[in-house]
Design a protein around this motif. Structure first.
Motif, PDB file in Angstrom:
ATOM      1  N   UNK A  63       0.828  -1.211   0.000  1.00 61.69           N
ATOM      2  CA  UNK A  63       0.000   0.000   0.000  1.00 61.69           C
ATOM      3  C   UNK A  63       0.865   1.265   0.000  1.00 61.69           C
ATOM      4  N   UNK A  64       2.153   1.084  -0.230  1.00 64.55           N
ATOM      5  CA  UNK A  64       3.060   2.223  -0.358  1.00 64.55           C
ATOM      6  C   UNK A  64       3.361   2.929   0.951  1.00 64.55           C
ATOM      7  N   UNK A  65       3.269   2.209   2.070  1.00 67.44           N
ATOM      8  CA  UNK A  65       3.464   2.863   3.366  1.00 67.44           C
ATOM      9  C   UNK A  65       4.901   2.753   3.859  1.00 67.44           C
ATOM     10  N   UNK A  66       5.362   3.833   4.516  1.00 62.09           N
ATOM     11  CA  UNK A  66       6.634   3.785   5.244  1.00 62.09           C
ATOM     12  C   UNK A  66       6.298   3.417   6.676  1.00 62.09           C
ATOM     13  N   UNK A  67       7.157   2.614   7.305  1.00 60.02           N
ATOM     14  CA  UNK A  67       6.830   2.221   8.680  1.00 60.02           C
ATOM     15  C   UNK A  67       8.097   1.811   9.401  1.00 60.02           C
ATOM     16  N   UNK A  68       8.009   1.768  10.707  1.00 55.91           N
ATOM     17  CA  UNK A  68       9.026   1.041  11.452  1.00 55.91           C
ATOM     18  C   UNK A  68       8.357   0.282  12.575  1.00 55.91           C
ATOM     19  N   UNK A  69       8.990  -0.827  12.930  1.00 56.23           N
ATOM     20  CA  UNK A  69       8.392  -1.697  13.937  1.00 56.23           C
ATOM     21  C   UNK A  69       8.699  -1.126  15.311  1.00 56.23           C
ATOM     22  N   UNK A  85      -9.191   4.268   5.141  1.00 54.53           N
ATOM     23  CA  UNK A  85     -10.431   3.496   4.937  1.00 54.53           C
ATOM     24  C   UNK A  85     -10.137   2.192   4.183  1.00 54.53           C
ATOM     25  N   UNK A  86      -9.295   2.308   3.139  1.00 52.10           N
ATOM     26  CA  UNK A  86      -8.936   1.126   2.353  1.00 52.10           C
ATOM     27  C   UNK A  86      -8.112   0.142   3.188  1.00 52.10           C
ATOM     28  N   UNK A  87      -7.186   0.678   3.974  1.00 48.30           N
ATOM     29  CA  UNK A  87      -6.350  -0.190   4.813  1.00 48.30           C
ATOM     30  C   UNK A  87      -7.202  -0.935   5.833  1.00 48.30           C
ATOM     31  N   UNK A  89     -10.187  -1.809   5.513  1.00 52.18           N
ATOM     32  CA  UNK A  89     -10.980  -2.794   4.790  1.00 52.18           C
ATOM     33  C   UNK A  89     -10.152  -4.013   4.380  1.00 52.18           C
ATOM     34  N   UNK A  90      -8.874  -3.776   4.042  1.00 51.35           N
ATOM     35  CA  UNK A  90      -8.119  -4.844   3.389  1.00 51.35           C
ATOM     36  C   UNK A  90      -7.123  -5.616   4.256  1.00 51.35           C
ATOM     37  N   UNK A  91      -6.480  -4.951   5.223  1.00 52.67           N
ATOM     38  CA  UNK A  91      -5.333  -5.593   5.882  1.00 52.67           C
ATOM     39  C   UNK A  91      -5.695  -6.906   6.585  1.00 52.67           C
ATOM     40  N   UNK A  92      -4.748  -7.862   6.544  1.00 50.57           N
ATOM     41  CA  UNK A  92      -5.023  -9.200   7.072  1.00 50.57           C
ATOM     42  C   UNK A  92      -4.390  -9.459   8.433  1.00 50.57           C
ATOM     43  N   UNK A  93      -3.227  -8.845   8.680  1.00 51.84           N
ATOM     44  CA  UNK A  93      -2.511  -9.225   9.898  1.00 51.84           C
ATOM     45  C   UNK A  93      -2.626  -8.185  11.023  1.00 51.84           C
ATOM     46  N   UNK A  94      -3.509  -7.205  10.818  1.00 53.87           N
ATOM     47  CA  UNK A  94      -3.610  -6.141  11.812  1.00 53.87           C
ATOM     48  C   UNK A  94      -4.989  -6.118  12.463  1.00 53.87           C
ATOM     49  N   UNK A  95      -4.943  -5.831  13.746  1.00 51.95           N
ATOM     50  CA  UNK A  95      -6.180  -5.794  14.522  1.00 51.95           C
ATOM     51  C   UNK A  95      -6.783  -4.381  14.520  1.00 51.95           C
ATOM     52  N   UNK A  96      -5.893  -3.383  14.584  1.00 48.39           N
ATOM     53  CA  UNK A  96      -6.416  -2.014  14.578  1.00 48.39           C
ATOM     54  C   UNK A  96      -5.415  -1.052  13.951  1.00 48.39           C
ATOM     55  N   UNK A 140      -3.498 -11.414  -1.448  1.00 53.54           N
ATOM     56  CA  UNK A 140      -4.316 -10.598  -2.355  1.00 53.54           C
ATOM     57  C   UNK A 140      -3.852  -9.137  -2.289  1.00 53.54           C
ATOM     58  N   UNK A 141      -3.477  -8.709  -1.088  1.00 53.53           N
ATOM     59  CA  UNK A 141      -2.954  -7.339  -0.941  1.00 53.53           C
ATOM     60  C   UNK A 141      -1.589  -7.196  -1.588  1.00 53.53           C
ATOM     61  N   UNK A 142      -0.727  -8.163  -1.284  1.00 55.21           N
ATOM     62  CA  UNK A 142       0.648  -8.096  -1.793  1.00 55.21           C
ATOM     63  C   UNK A 142       0.646  -8.132  -3.329  1.00 55.21           C
ATOM     64  N   UNK A 143      -0.273  -8.917  -3.899  1.00 52.45           N
ATOM     65  CA  UNK A 143      -0.362  -9.003  -5.358  1.00 52.45           C
ATOM     66  C   UNK A 143      -1.158  -7.837  -5.945  1.00 52.45           C
ATOM     67  N   UNK A 144      -1.608  -6.961  -5.068  1.00 50.55           N
ATOM     68  CA  UNK A 144      -2.319  -5.730  -5.449  1.00 50.55           C
ATOM     69  C   UNK A 144      -3.564  -6.005  -6.297  1.00 50.55           C
TER      70      UNK A 144
END
Ligand SMILES: C[S@@+](CC[C@H](N)C(=O)[O-])C[C@H]1O[C@@H](n2cnc3c(N)ncnc32)[C@H](O)[C@@H]1O
Length: 419
Positions: A63-69, A85-87, A89-96, A140-144
């Motif tokens: 999704x083109x995001x910059x992040x750090x753990x 809003x899209x994130x 709807x779509x993300x699989x490994x995140x709770x919030x 599905x997300x990774x393959x866009x």
């Protein structure tokens, strides 16, 4: 013959079948309040393996995001998160996401089993070698893959990818040679259309299952047929009373349908269209360059005999096991010749997949090696070579553990190819 890794599949599917959580409330107020106070992208609590963390990171990258753990690896700080809003709807490994519950976390709460992966209709029938649905959503997300696009799974099995695509508004085509898989994938994705009718006839069918034959609507008929197959599996594998199992599984399946309908309403989901085909991937005439992505897991060489494994159900559906075995990849043939036939069959299957995929699009293959007479056969490399020979480019190979029976860890691979 030495034990193959297939022994590791499916424990949680089998174990998770028997608790009906009718009264379970998806969220309590306290949990919602706690989540609201969270900042950053919080990982779901079931995330525990390196490959899951890697998929979570790749989701964000896609999704083109910059992040750090941050914070003991459970939270990702994302300084500029556009398109929340899209994130959500779509993300699989995140709770919030910054205090907002993701759709996925919401969905997985609707679960009639004790296994975190078996939410909504995923649990129906203990099919060996099911995908983890969360991994499919991440891929599905990774393959866009976007809403309204089409994904193919030419070895659809129990329909995991079908349901995940449907939930994300992605159109889906699934193929399987097994008539059981065909029915199962349809029931998981179509029964929500006929919940009221199922409810209406349920009492009569339970008191006299022979009436299933007379049901006119095939979606209603398929629902009860699969409830019978779950009962067959229950009595063959677990020694349960067939009638009891049929009754209880019908109730539990119906509750999962109601759960699904509620989720659609609450999240305002637009479902993807599904098209499930009972056929042989080697023989189908598929339209060239017509799908936007492929996610699949073919038989792992000759590791699991899909006919013998579901023999009770296939026989109950009226099939001659010997006859249908000839069409199953990895089951055909005898002795060492089985390996040769498998490789030939898969080469045809990979060619079909290459043809049907649009240029520049991705194809994910989940596959593992098998052990035969004490020796490991590198099915993964054979698959990679076959795909590369056809023209696919291997863009990623990720190791993934299979965590299951006996707490033994074995691995399989997520291969991603680009056309
Ligand atoms: C590893 S399983 C797929 C499991 C699936 N990913 C899931 O989540 O349930 C492989 C599937 O390939 C199917 N299969 C075997 N030979 C086939 C063929 N010639 N054409 C299409 N499907 C076939 C089997 O019936 C089996 O369901």
């Amino acid at each position: 013959m030495a034990k193959t890794q297939v022994d590791l599949f499916g424990k949680e599917d089998v174990e998770s079948l028997h608790t009906l959580n009718k009264a379970k409330k998806p969220f309590n107020a306290k949990e919602i309040e706690t989540i609201k106070t969270k900042t950053g992208f919080s990982l779901l609590r079931n995330v525990q393996f390196i490959y899951e963390l890697a998929l979570a990171k790749r989701e964000l990258l896609s999704f083109g995001l910059d992040f750090h753990v941050a914070n003991d690896f459970r939270v990702f700080d994302v300084p500029f998160s556009k398109n929340t809003e899209l994130l959500k709807k779509r993300l699989a490994y995140f709770e919030s996401i910054n205090g907002t519950i993701t759709d996925y976390y919401y969905i997985i709460k609707y679960n009639q089993t004790t296994s975190v992966n078996q939410y909504l209709t995923h649990w129906i029938y203990p099919y060996k070698g099911k995908f983890h649905p969360q991994m499919i959503r991440a891929l599905l997300n990774i393959m866009q893959i976007k809403e309204g696009e089409t994904v193919l799974d030419p070895f659809v099995g129990s329909g995991t990818a079908a349901l995940e695509c449907q939930l994300l508004g992605i159109n889906f085509m699934g193929i399987d040679i097994s008539p059981l898989c065909y029915l199962l994938s349809r029931v998981k994705t179509e029964s929500i259309e006929v919940g009221d009718e199922i409810e209406k006839v349920k009492k009569d069918i339970i008191s006299d299952p022979k009436r299933i034959e007379k049901i006119k609507n095939d979606k209603v008929k398929n629902f009860f047929t699969i409830a019978q197959m779950v009962a067959h599996s229950d009595s063959a594998r677990r020694g349960r009373n067939y009638d009891f199992s049929f009754r209880s599984n019908t109730e539990k399946m119906l509750q999962s349908i109601r759960d699904y309908v509620e989720v659609i309403k609450k999240l305002g989901l637009t479902l993807g269209k599904t098209n499930i085909i009972n056929g042989d991937i080697r023989e189908l005439n598929l339209k060239p360059e017509s799908v936007d992505g492929i996610i699949t897991s073919p038989p792992y060489s000759i590791a699991l005999n899909y006919v013998a494994n579901d023999s009770h159900s296939l026989q109950a559906l009226g099939y001659d096991l010997k006859k249908i075995s000839d069409d199953f990849v990895g089951v055909r043939g005898v002795g060492l010749n089985k390996f040769k036939l498998y490789d030939e069959d898969m080469e045809i299957a990979y060619k079909q997949m290459y043809t049907v995929l649009k240029p520049e699009k991705y194809c994910a293959v989940v596959i593992g090696n098998v052990t035969f007479q004490g020796e490991e056969i590198d099915t993964t490399q054979i698959a990679t070579d076959a795909c590369v020979k056809i023209g696919f480019k291997l863009v990623s190979k990720m190791e993934k553990i299979i965590f299951g029976l006996y707490n033994v860890m074995q691995k399989e691979y997520i291969l991603i190819f680009k056309k």
